[in-house]
Design an enzyme around this catalytic site. Structure first.
Site, PDB file in Angstrom:
ATOM      1  CB  THR A  22      -0.891   0.059   1.258  1.00 32.27           C
ATOM      2  OG1 THR A  22      -0.057   0.165   2.426  1.00 32.27           O
ATOM      3  CG2 THR A  22      -1.762  -1.172   1.371  1.00 32.27           C
ATOM      4  CG  ASP A  23       0.032   4.538  -2.471  1.00 31.72           C
ATOM      5  OD1 ASP A  23      -1.058   4.748  -1.890  1.00 31.72           O
ATOM      6  OD2 ASP A  23       0.131   4.583  -3.707  1.00 31.72           O
ATOM      7  CD  GLN A  24       1.750  10.143   1.207  1.00 31.92           C
ATOM      8  OE1 GLN A  24       2.653  10.020   2.016  1.00 31.92           O
ATOM      9  NE2 GLN A  24       1.446  11.322   0.690  1.00 31.92           N
ATOM     10  CG  MET A  25      -4.264   7.918  -2.874  1.00 30.54           C
ATOM     11  SD  MET A  25      -4.380   7.676  -4.665  1.00 30.54           S
ATOM     12  CE  MET A  25      -2.732   8.107  -5.213  1.00 30.54           C
ATOM     13  N   GLY A  26      -3.594   4.987   0.593  1.00 29.32           N
ATOM     14  CA  GLY A  26      -4.396   3.950   1.232  1.00 29.32           C
ATOM     15  C   GLY A  26      -4.764   2.817   0.302  1.00 29.32           C
TER      16      GLY A  26
END
Lengths: 149, 149, 149, 149
Positions: A22-26
Site C-alpha cells: 500500500t501507499d499513503q493514498m491507502g
C-alpha cells in the site's frame, strides 16, 4: 493476431494484499501490479508443467521484459484477496506475449488489466531462442531433431 | 493530440541504481521503472513550482494512476547513474498525461520510454478536478472567479 | 522476561518467493524479510480472530514499528516455498513484541529469525492504548467497565 | 569492542522520500530503512575510494548480510529530505560491521538508528575473505606478499 480474451485460457492464482504494497493514498501502489503480473507468469508456467526458475538455472534462458502495460480500473486495498488471471496471447520461439486480469476475489470486480511482452535472452542478455523442450508449453510445434539448437 | 516528443519540455532528475532495485537477472527489475516515473513526476512538480505532497495534504487532491506503459530497450545495472526525463503530454482539469525517457546518464543511451495517465481524485478516491491554483502549472487557462469549485 | 521459544505458540503462514524479491546476488534481498514478518503478523491476527486492517479502519489504532531485528542464517531463492512462523513474545496495552522464524518449507531449514516491537498509536501517530476488545487476542486480562478508554 | 559513536567517522548521503516508500499509515514503510542503509553503504564505499559494484563484478566477493537491526524513533514522510549517515564499527577480513543514523535533513531530527553485519562471501555464497586490495578501505593492515590469498 492476438486471440480474443474469450478464447484465451487463463491460469488463476491468488494473493493477499500486503501492507508493504500500500501507499499513503491507502491503496496498492501502482508498480506492484507488475509484481503481481510476474506472480501470475510463475503460476502459468507451473500450471503448464515447468518451473520458470529451472528455465533460468538449467537452460540459461531468460524471459526479459520488453514491454509492460497496465490499465487501473479500481483500487485494491490491504488484506484484499486478489485473483491474478494470466493468459498467453501469442508466442514464437523468440517473443512471448502475456495478458492479465487482476480481480477482487470476493466481489469478482475487475481491478486492472495488463499485458507484458518478453524476449527470450541468453545469459549475456542477448536475444536467443526458447529451448526446444519448452516449445510445447507455449503451444509451439515440436522441432525436428535436425534443428539442433 | 499528444505533442511531438521534440516539442515537449522535459524536466530531468537523476537517480543512482540501488542494489534493492536489481533482480537475479543482474539488472533492474521491471516494476522499478514505474517507481522511477513517479520520482520523475515529483521532480516535474517541483520544477513547475509546487510540491505534489502539498496537493495531497493541503488541497486533498490525488493524481490516481489510470494507465501505465513502459517499453524496455536496454537494461540498467546496479550503481548506474540514471537520468529520468519527464514531460507533460496533455492535461485537462480531470486527466493528466505524462511521458518519460529513462537514460543512462554516462553514455546517454536511452534505456526505456513510458507514459502514465492520471485522473484527479478527491480523498474518497472519486473523480474530481484540479484545484484552480494548480491549473497554471499544467498549462491550463486561469478560471474566472465565478467558476467556484 | 520473554518466554522461551519452546513455550511460544507460533502461527504459520506460507509464501512463495517472488522474482521481485531477489537481487543480483541471486538470493532474496535482505529487506524483504521484514515484509515477510509483516505477512506473518497479519496471519497471526487472523489466526487469533481479528483482521489487522479492521483495527486500523474501525478502531483507528496502528501498531507502529519501534524496532526490528533479523538474523540471516541461510539464503532463500526464487520459487522457494517459505514458512513464516510468528509468535507473540510479550504484550501490554501499549507495546507488542513479536518474534519470527523463517524456514524453507521443503527442507525445514531455518533461514532467519527475527523480532519486532510495536507501539500502539492513534491516527495522529501518538502513543495510545490497545482498544479493550483487542486485549483478549494479545492475552491481556479483560478490563472492568469502569476503565473506559 | 565497537568504537564509541562519537569517535566514528560517518559518511553522509542524501535521499528524498519516494511515494513508493510510503504505506497506508502515511509514513515510510519500515523495511525501506534497510534499503536506505544499503544506499548508505554504497556511498560509504564510494567515499572510501572504491565501488561496491566492482568488488562483486571484478573480485567476485559479496558482503552478505548476516544481521540487521533498526530502531525507529520518529516517522519519515513523503518528499522529506533524508540524510543517511554510515559508519564502520569494526572490520576483519571476514566480517564487516556498519552502523547508521537516519536523520531528517531539514530539521536535523534523528529518525532511526541501525546496524548491519556482513560476512564476506564468494560467488557460491560460501564464507571467504576480503581481497587484499580492499583491506585498506576497511582500515585493515596491508598483508605481506607471502600471505597469498
Amino acid at each position: 493476431m492476438p486471440k480474443n480474451d474469450v478464447e484465451l485460457e487463463f491460469i488463476e492464482t491468488e494473493i493477499n494484499v500486503r501492507y508493504a504494497e500500500t501507499d499513503q493514498m491507502g491503496i496498492v501502489y501502482y508498480a506492484n501490479y507488475l509484481v503481481w503480473f510476474e506472480v501470475g507468469r510463475v503460476a502459468w508456467c507451473k500450471a503448464k508443467g515447468f518451473h520458470y526458475a529451472e528455465m533460468e538455472s538449467t537452460d540459461k534462458r531468460y524471459l526479459m521484459v520488453a514491454e509492460a502495460h497496465c490499465r487501473y480500473k479500481a483500487p485494491a486495498f490491504f488484506e484484499d484477496d486478489i485473483t491474478v488471471r494470466t493468459g498467453l496471447v501469442r508466442a514464437t520461439d523468440r517473443v512471448i506475449h502475456y495478458c492479465y486480469q487482476i480481480c477482487n476475489k470476493s466481489t469478482g470486480q475487475l481491478l486492472a488489466t495488463g499485458e507484458t511482452k518478453h524476449v527470450v535472452a541468453d545469459m549475456s542478455l542477448r536475444p536467443s531462442r526458447l529451448p526446444n523442450r519448452y516449445r510445447k508449453y507455449f503451444g509451439l510445434p515440436e522441432v525436428k531433431i535436425t534443428n539442433y539448437e
